[in-house]
Scaffold this motif. Structure first.
Motif, PDB file in Angstrom:
ATOM      1  N   SER A 175       0.820  -1.205   0.000  1.00  0.00           N
ATOM      2  CA  SER A 175       0.000   0.000   0.000  1.00  0.00           C
ATOM      3  C   SER A 175       0.855   1.257   0.000  1.00  0.00           C
ATOM      4  N   SER A 197      -0.807   4.358  -0.224  1.00  0.00           N
ATOM      5  CA  SER A 197      -1.635   5.387   0.411  1.00  0.00           C
ATOM      6  C   SER A 197      -1.904   5.113   1.882  1.00  0.00           C
ATOM      7  N   LYS A 206      -4.291   3.287   2.810  1.00  0.00           N
ATOM      8  CA  LYS A 206      -5.738   3.082   2.885  1.00  0.00           C
ATOM      9  C   LYS A 206      -6.069   1.749   2.223  1.00  0.00           C
ATOM     10  N   CYS A 253      -1.896   1.384   8.345  1.00  0.00           N
ATOM     11  CA  CYS A 253      -2.953   1.495   7.352  1.00  0.00           C
ATOM     12  C   CYS A 253      -4.315   1.699   8.005  1.00  0.00           C
ATOM     13  N   THR A 254      -5.164   2.409   7.287  1.00  0.00           N
ATOM     14  CA  THR A 254      -6.559   2.579   7.687  1.00  0.00           C
ATOM     15  C   THR A 254      -7.382   1.589   6.867  1.00  0.00           C
TER      16      THR A 254
END
Length: 145
Positions: free
Chosen positions: A112, A114, A116, A142-143
């Motif tokens: 990832s 981003s 996200k 991470c979200t």
């Protein structure tokens, strides 16, 4: 239940249907000298709308089937069974068990850019919060959506 692991024993792979055949195909590529038994539980598909108790029961029954066929390991290729039953199966059986949640989380976290992550899954998979817990367990930044 204790099982005798033999090098020539097959590896069991299961899914609630036929989607796990993609996992099986990948395993056959990376482990060409291994033999496999695939169990597609099309009698009970889909698992995603079933209660956790039902998913645990179906998953335990399939592991018992694999033990009766002397498998040396089991890969849970079903997201819902991985999310709902994996931990319980680990506590009930001494055979090596592998799920699809942890590798997916580890890989997603690694690639990832981003930070996200969107998780699309069945009701059972999402409500289990297995993905959210797994990201937390690896202390990911991470979200998860």
């Amino acid at each position: 239940m204790t099982t005798k692991l033999l090098p020539e024993s097959p590896i069991g792979v299961f899914d609630s249907g036929l989607g796990g055949l993609t996992v099986l195909k990948s395993l056959e590529k990376i482990l060409p000298k291994e033999t496999f038994i695939y169990f597609g539980d099309t009698a009970h598909v889909p698992y995603g709308s079933k209660s956790p108790d039902t998913v645990n029961l179906y998953s335990s029954n399939i592991v018992e089937f694999f033990l009766a066929h002397n498998t040396k390991a089991v890969v849970i290729a079903c997201n819902t069974a991985s999310a709902v039953a994996y931990t319980k199966l680990l506590n009930c059986y001494d055979i090596p068990l592998f799920d699809v949640v942890i590798p997916s989380v580890t890989y997603s976290n690694h690639i990832s850019e981003s930070g996200k992550i969107g998780v699309i899954g069945t009701q059972g998979t999402i409500f289990s919060k297995a993905y959210t817990r797994s990201f937390a367990n690896i202390q990911s930044n991470c979200t998860v959506f």
